[in-house]
Design a protein around this motif. Structure first.
Motif, PDB file in Angstrom:
ATOM      1  N   PHE A   1       0.819  -1.208   0.000  1.00 10.62           N
ATOM      2  CA  PHE A   1       0.000   0.000   0.000  1.00 10.62           C
ATOM      3  C   PHE A   1       0.859   1.267   0.000  1.00 10.62           C
ATOM      4  O   PHE A   1       0.461   2.278  -0.592  1.00 10.62           O
ATOM      5  CB  PHE A   1      -0.951  -0.005   1.196  1.00 10.62           C
ATOM      6  CG  PHE A   1      -2.122  -0.932   1.028  1.00 10.62           C
ATOM      7  CD1 PHE A   1      -3.115  -0.666   0.108  1.00 10.62           C
ATOM      8  CD2 PHE A   1      -2.215  -2.085   1.785  1.00 10.62           C
ATOM      9  CE1 PHE A   1      -4.192  -1.519  -0.064  1.00 10.62           C
ATOM     10  CE2 PHE A   1      -3.289  -2.953   1.625  1.00 10.62           C
ATOM     11  CZ  PHE A   1      -4.284  -2.664   0.696  1.00 10.62           C
ATOM     12  N   ILE A   2       2.017   1.220   0.636  1.00  8.17           N
ATOM     13  CA  ILE A   2       2.898   2.385   0.615  1.00  8.17           C
ATOM     14  C   ILE A   2       3.479   2.584  -0.788  1.00  8.17           C
ATOM     15  O   ILE A   2       3.648   3.729  -1.243  1.00  8.17           O
ATOM     16  CB  ILE A   2       4.008   2.242   1.669  1.00  8.17           C
ATOM     17  CG1 ILE A   2       3.417   2.314   3.079  1.00  8.17           C
ATOM     18  CG2 ILE A   2       5.071   3.323   1.495  1.00  8.17           C
ATOM     19  CD1 ILE A   2       4.422   2.093   4.193  1.00  8.17           C
ATOM     20  N   ALA A   3       3.784   1.496  -1.489  1.00 11.54           N
ATOM     21  CA  ALA A   3       4.240   1.605  -2.871  1.00 11.54           C
ATOM     22  C   ALA A   3       3.161   2.249  -3.740  1.00 11.54           C
ATOM     23  O   ALA A   3       3.455   3.099  -4.594  1.00 11.54           O
ATOM     24  CB  ALA A   3       4.613   0.229  -3.415  1.00 11.54           C
ATOM     25  N   TRP A   4       1.913   1.851  -3.527  1.00 10.76           N
ATOM     26  CA  TRP A   4       0.790   2.465  -4.252  1.00 10.76           C
ATOM     27  C   TRP A   4       0.642   3.937  -3.863  1.00 10.76           C
ATOM     28  O   TRP A   4       0.464   4.810  -4.729  1.00 10.76           O
ATOM     29  CB  TRP A   4      -0.485   1.691  -3.936  1.00 10.76           C
ATOM     30  CG  TRP A   4      -1.748   2.397  -4.317  1.00 10.76           C
ATOM     31  CD1 TRP A   4      -2.281   2.486  -5.567  1.00 10.76           C
ATOM     32  CD2 TRP A   4      -2.644   3.107  -3.441  1.00 10.76           C
ATOM     33  NE1 TRP A   4      -3.445   3.215  -5.530  1.00 10.76           N
ATOM     34  CE2 TRP A   4      -3.694   3.599  -4.243  1.00 10.76           C
ATOM     35  CE3 TRP A   4      -2.651   3.362  -2.072  1.00 10.76           C
ATOM     36  CZ2 TRP A   4      -4.754   4.342  -3.700  1.00 10.76           C
ATOM     37  CZ3 TRP A   4      -3.698   4.093  -1.527  1.00 10.76           C
ATOM     38  CH2 TRP A   4      -4.726   4.574  -2.343  1.00 10.76           C
TER      39      TRP A   4
ATOM     40  N   HIS B   1      12.928   1.701  -1.202  1.00  8.29           N
ATOM     41  CA  HIS B   1      12.757   1.441   0.224  1.00  8.29           C
ATOM     42  C   HIS B   1      11.613   0.452   0.472  1.00  8.29           C
ATOM     43  O   HIS B   1      11.743  -0.455   1.298  1.00  8.29           O
ATOM     44  CB  HIS B   1      12.484   2.751   0.969  1.00  8.29           C
ATOM     45  CG  HIS B   1      13.657   3.675   1.012  1.00  8.29           C
ATOM     46  ND1 HIS B   1      14.497   3.774   2.107  1.00  8.29           N
ATOM     47  CD2 HIS B   1      14.136   4.552   0.085  1.00  8.29           C
ATOM     48  CE1 HIS B   1      15.438   4.673   1.853  1.00  8.29           C
ATOM     49  NE2 HIS B   1      15.244   5.161   0.642  1.00  8.29           N
ATOM     50  N   THR B   2      10.503   0.620  -0.231  1.00 12.62           N
ATOM     51  CA  THR B   2       9.348  -0.254   0.015  1.00 12.62           C
ATOM     52  C   THR B   2       9.605  -1.688  -0.442  1.00 12.62           C
ATOM     53  O   THR B   2       9.212  -2.639   0.238  1.00 12.62           O
ATOM     54  CB  THR B   2       8.094   0.294  -0.689  1.00 12.62           C
ATOM     55  OG1 THR B   2       8.374   0.512  -2.081  1.00 12.62           O
ATOM     56  CG2 THR B   2       7.656   1.606  -0.068  1.00 12.62           C
TER      57      THR B   2
ATOM     58  N   ASP C   1       9.687   4.862   6.675  1.00 10.87           N
ATOM     59  CA  ASP C   1       9.391   6.244   7.059  1.00 10.87           C
ATOM     60  C   ASP C   1       9.723   7.215   5.928  1.00 10.87           C
ATOM     61  O   ASP C   1       8.985   8.172   5.676  1.00 10.87           O
ATOM     62  CB  ASP C   1      10.170   6.624   8.315  1.00 10.87           C
ATOM     63  CG  ASP C   1       9.688   5.867   9.545  1.00 10.87           C
ATOM     64  OD1 ASP C   1       8.577   5.304   9.487  1.00 10.87           O
ATOM     65  OD2 ASP C   1      10.425   5.831  10.546  1.00 10.87           O
ATOM     66  N   TYR C   2      10.838   6.982   5.258  1.00 12.33           N
ATOM     67  CA  TYR C   2      11.238   7.871   4.164  1.00 12.33           C
ATOM     68  C   TYR C   2      10.175   7.890   3.073  1.00 12.33           C
ATOM     69  O   TYR C   2       9.788   8.967   2.587  1.00 12.33           O
ATOM     70  CB  TYR C   2      12.580   7.419   3.587  1.00 12.33           C
ATOM     71  CG  TYR C   2      12.961   8.137   2.307  1.00 12.33           C
ATOM     72  CD1 TYR C   2      13.510   9.418   2.353  1.00 12.33           C
ATOM     73  CD2 TYR C   2      12.760   7.533   1.068  1.00 12.33           C
ATOM     74  CE1 TYR C   2      13.852  10.085   1.182  1.00 12.33           C
ATOM     75  CE2 TYR C   2      13.092   8.191  -0.106  1.00 12.33           C
ATOM     76  CZ  TYR C   2      13.635   9.456  -0.043  1.00 12.33           C
ATOM     77  OH  TYR C   2      13.960  10.117  -1.204  1.00 12.33           O
ATOM     78  N   ALA C   3       9.683   6.718   2.673  1.00 14.26           N
ATOM     79  CA  ALA C   3       8.682   6.638   1.611  1.00 14.26           C
ATOM     80  C   ALA C   3       7.383   7.332   2.018  1.00 14.26           C
ATOM     81  O   ALA C   3       6.757   8.029   1.216  1.00 14.26           O
ATOM     82  CB  ALA C   3       8.416   5.179   1.248  1.00 14.26           C
TER      83      ALA C   3
END
Length: 274
Positions: free
Chosen positions: A158-161, A221-222, A242-244
């Motif tokens: 979900f963070i990549a999305w 990162h993800t 956290d960076y993403a």
């Protein structure tokens, strides 16, 4: 005296319901816009994702990179990289195309924000479905595998999305001013992710001299964190989620401000240049 708050709440509830209804219909339109039949459109998207998974599986094997993979299931190693890569790039494409000159904005209830939300949700829906189908087929027909921390892998997905949506908003807000240039830059970024996303190697294996070429990328990162969650034998030391997340939030804020500015200055004739 109590009628006023109740009336305000009712108007707010009706407005929220109308917004969600419009988002649903615009999302359905985004899913099926390439094909007249929704089922056919979904099957084509799943097939395309499956072909990309097969391509990278063969390419990594052919290049002899299996030796740098995590000890464990090789197909899981490929899937954790390719799925996040596809989800990120698909989110960028889905969001960046809904700018102020989009024909759908000729309909009064539809807004740019609604087009952003519907494009983001449509890409997420298609990719979640593709992940479920391809993972099931790979687990049954190729080799059985076990995900070490499924919840954290899903979080990375979900963070990549989400980061793809954020970058897509930046491209969307800049597109009215230089449509051809922004389109080229978008394609360069997505092609660069073929290498700089790190889906074909591990961050821990990179020397310090080359690490700076990858750490700028939120997708790097993800993917690395997703592999740390998927494999019990791998612990990421050079990446962080956290960076993403923070970068994505900053890009969304900047992108929405730029979009607001472009919406105030754009004219309908600008769309003719695209």
């Amino acid at each position: 005296m109590s009628a006023v708050p109740n009336s305000s709440f009712s108007r707010l509830a009706m407005g929220g319901f109308e917004f969600l209804t419009l988002v649903y219909h615009t999302t359905v339109r985004e899913v099926r816009k390439s094909k007249g039949n929704a089922v056919q459109a979904l099957l084509m998207e799943i097939l395309q994702s499956a072909m990309i998974v097969i391509f990278f599986y063969v390419m990594i094997t052919f290049l002899g990179l299996r030796g740098v993979a995590v000890r464990g299931s090789f197909i899981l190693y490929v899937l954790t990289g390719v799925f996040l890569y596809l989800t990120h790039n698909k989110a960028i494409s889905a969001v960046s195309g809904g700018g102020p000159v989009n024909p759908m904005l000729q309909h009064a209830p539809v807004t740019t924000f609604m087009m952003i939300v519907s494009g983001a949700l449509s890409s997420l829906y298609v990719q979640v479905l593709a992940v479920m189908v391809i993972t099931f087929v790979a687990n049954v027909l190729v080799e059985p595998f076990t995900v070490y921390n499924l919840k954290r892998v899903a979080l990375c997905f979900f963070i990549a999305w989400f980061s793809g949506v954020a970058i897509g908003i930046i491209f969307l807000s800049l597109r009215p001013f230089a449509p051809s240039t922004v389109k080229i830059v978008e394609q360069i970024y997505k092609r660069a992710n073929m290498i700089f996303s790190g889906k074909m190697f591990l961050a821990n294996a990179l020397p310090a001299s080359t690490l700076a070429f990858f750490t700028w990328n939120p997708l790097f990162h993800t993917i690395d964190q997703a592999r740390g969650a998927a494999f019990v034998n791998y612990t990421p030391h050079k990446t962080t989620l956290d960076y993403a997340v923070y970068l994505s939030l900053v890009l969304i804020c900047i992108g929405m401000m730029l979009e607001h500015f472009s919406r105030k200055t754009v004219s309908e004739s600008w769309g003719k240049r695209q």
